[in-house]
Design a protein around this motif. Sequence first.
Motif, PDB file in Angstrom:
ATOM      1  N   THR A 306       0.697  -1.242   0.003  1.00 31.76           N
ATOM      2  CA  THR A 306       0.067   0.029   0.009  1.00 31.76           C
ATOM      3  C   THR A 306       0.808   1.258   0.035  1.00 31.76           C
ATOM      4  O   THR A 306       1.919   1.321   0.542  1.00 31.76           O
ATOM      5  CB  THR A 306      -0.913  -0.003   1.322  1.00 31.76           C
ATOM      6  N   ASP A 307       0.405   2.178  -0.368  1.00 25.34           N
ATOM      7  CA  ASP A 307       1.294   3.741  -0.567  1.00 25.34           C
ATOM      8  C   ASP A 307       1.213   3.879   1.132  1.00 25.34           C
ATOM      9  O   ASP A 307       0.533   3.657   1.883  1.00 25.34           O
ATOM     10  CB  ASP A 307      -0.128   4.542  -0.951  1.00 25.34           C
ATOM     11  N   LEU A 308       2.557   4.323   1.340  1.00 24.90           N
ATOM     12  CA  LEU A 308       3.052   4.380   2.545  1.00 24.90           C
ATOM     13  C   LEU A 308       2.337   5.466   3.581  1.00 24.90           C
ATOM     14  O   LEU A 308       1.646   5.078   4.676  1.00 24.90           O
ATOM     15  CB  LEU A 308       4.482   5.343   2.364  1.00 24.90           C
ATOM     16  N   GLY A 309       1.605   6.802   2.984  1.00 21.74           N
ATOM     17  CA  GLY A 309       0.846   7.421   3.721  1.00 21.74           C
ATOM     18  C   GLY A 309      -0.495   6.857   4.043  1.00 21.74           C
ATOM     19  O   GLY A 309      -0.803   6.773   5.321  1.00 21.74           O
ATOM     20  N   LYS A 310      -1.111   6.127   3.105  1.00 23.82           N
ATOM     21  CA  LYS A 310      -2.389   5.577   3.545  1.00 23.82           C
ATOM     22  C   LYS A 310      -2.051   4.410   4.502  1.00 23.82           C
ATOM     23  O   LYS A 310      -2.904   4.077   5.667  1.00 23.82           O
ATOM     24  CB  LYS A 310      -3.108   4.802   2.443  1.00 23.82           C
ATOM     25  N   TYR A 311      -1.043   3.513   4.338  1.00 20.98           N
ATOM     26  CA  TYR A 311      -0.634   2.520   5.305  1.00 20.98           C
ATOM     27  C   TYR A 311      -0.465   2.946   7.041  1.00 20.98           C
ATOM     28  O   TYR A 311      -1.025   2.177   7.751  1.00 20.98           O
ATOM     29  CB  TYR A 311       0.631   1.713   4.892  1.00 20.98           C
ATOM     30  N   LEU A 312       0.229   4.022   6.839  1.00 25.94           N
ATOM     31  CA  LEU A 312       0.448   4.735   8.347  1.00 25.94           C
ATOM     32  C   LEU A 312      -0.945   5.162   8.845  1.00 25.94           C
ATOM     33  O   LEU A 312      -1.204   4.762  10.135  1.00 25.94           O
ATOM     34  CB  LEU A 312       1.392   5.771   8.274  1.00 25.94           C
ATOM     35  N   LEU A 313      -1.556   5.768   8.102  1.00 21.60           N
ATOM     36  CA  LEU A 313      -2.939   6.310   8.680  1.00 21.60           C
ATOM     37  C   LEU A 313      -3.826   5.192   8.979  1.00 21.60           C
ATOM     38  O   LEU A 313      -4.764   5.252  10.213  1.00 21.60           O
ATOM     39  CB  LEU A 313      -3.641   7.010   7.676  1.00 21.60           C
TER      40      LEU A 313
END
Length: 326
Positions: A306-313
């Motif tokens: 997954t896209d990094l930002g989406k994964y972290l959120l």
Amino acid sequence: MGLDIGTFLTVYSLVLSGSLLSLNPSYSIGNHSDDVENLLDNVGGLLGSPQGLDGTHNTFEVDGSTTRGDAYDPDGNGYALNITYFKQLYDLQKDAESPDYTLDVIIDNALDRFDQAVAYNPYFYYGPFSGLVLRSGANFFAARLWVNCTAERPDGYIDKEMLKSFYGVTGPDDNLVANPGGERIPDNWYRRPDDYSVAGVAVDLVNMASKNPRILGIGGNVNGVNTYAGINPSDIVGGVLNGAGILEGNNLICFAFQTIKFASPNSLSSIYTTIAKPLSVLFDAIDKTVLSLNCPAFTDMQYGGTDLGKYLLATYPGAAKSGHAL
Ligand SMILES: *[C@@H]1O[C@H](CO)[C@@H](O)[C@H](O)[C@H]1NC(C)=O
Ligand SMILES: *[C@@H]1O[C@H](CO)[C@@H](O)[C@H](O)[C@H]1NC(C)=O
Ligand SMILES: *[C@@H]1O[C@H](CO)[C@@H](O)[C@H](O)[C@H]1NC(C)=O
């Protein structure tokens, strides 16, 4: 402070506090302030009013600060000095023969505060840029920028009285008192002869990570206190850096700066109706820094497919609660 750090931090905070679109860009260093212009709000630029730095949790303001609590810990006070935390740092040199809050002392304290916050704040979050670079850098500032430099001690030192002065604390060792607004550069204090630049932060960051590799594991509590789950930067850049490579040269700070490109679009779309302009201003500032550090370019940052930002959120409740995973 080097012009490079100052310039980057100014652009970064203007963009992320939503003050960028003002005709006279400025921001409050505390809570929202009506004194900060918001002239373009009504023409559809901003989704809300520009927030002060108090409103930048997980972008500029972070968990596990030296002397402040966390925004989402049980006290909910991320802005006032907590004397318990100050005393903890202070006591590390209280009885030393020649008290000096060196970088080693500051790093030890930063690691202690990290563990404490993980055990106290169910929403603890430690982001790839805000945690790794901003939190660490802010810690380093005490040992790098607050030191009294003289001909005899060109590298400088910061003793107990100086530390108290910068934090606005008064009183004897056993009765320290915080005086909000009383923070002062000490009298007869001499700044360092050269500037502390991004390259200096990069070196100190590698020192810190070598001393305790855990600090590399960006992440947060996933299910209440003491449930910290971290991810390794090497696993994000798809093998571009192997485990040891991250500590070579400027790779660590290069990685951290470039994560902003992948984690900021989500944040900016909660602040601006159209993110093209803020995004390009922010990316320009990142590119300047990355260029000056001769960074390898990371063209892809994903984790778990997954896209990094989406994964972290999606993974860290503390990031989700603030809407920011920087
Ligand atoms: C920040 O400002 C808002 C209104 O703009 C107010 O409701 C809130 O209590 C203020 N917070 C602090 C800590 O002063
Ligand atoms: C200061 O920190 C301690 C330790 O986490 C906590 O118990 C206390 O409630 C905090 N005080 C304030 C005023 O937030
Ligand atoms: C800084 O060092 C100079 C030279 O030793 C000394 O006179 C001065 O008092 C020191 N400043 C502070 C704030 O201790």
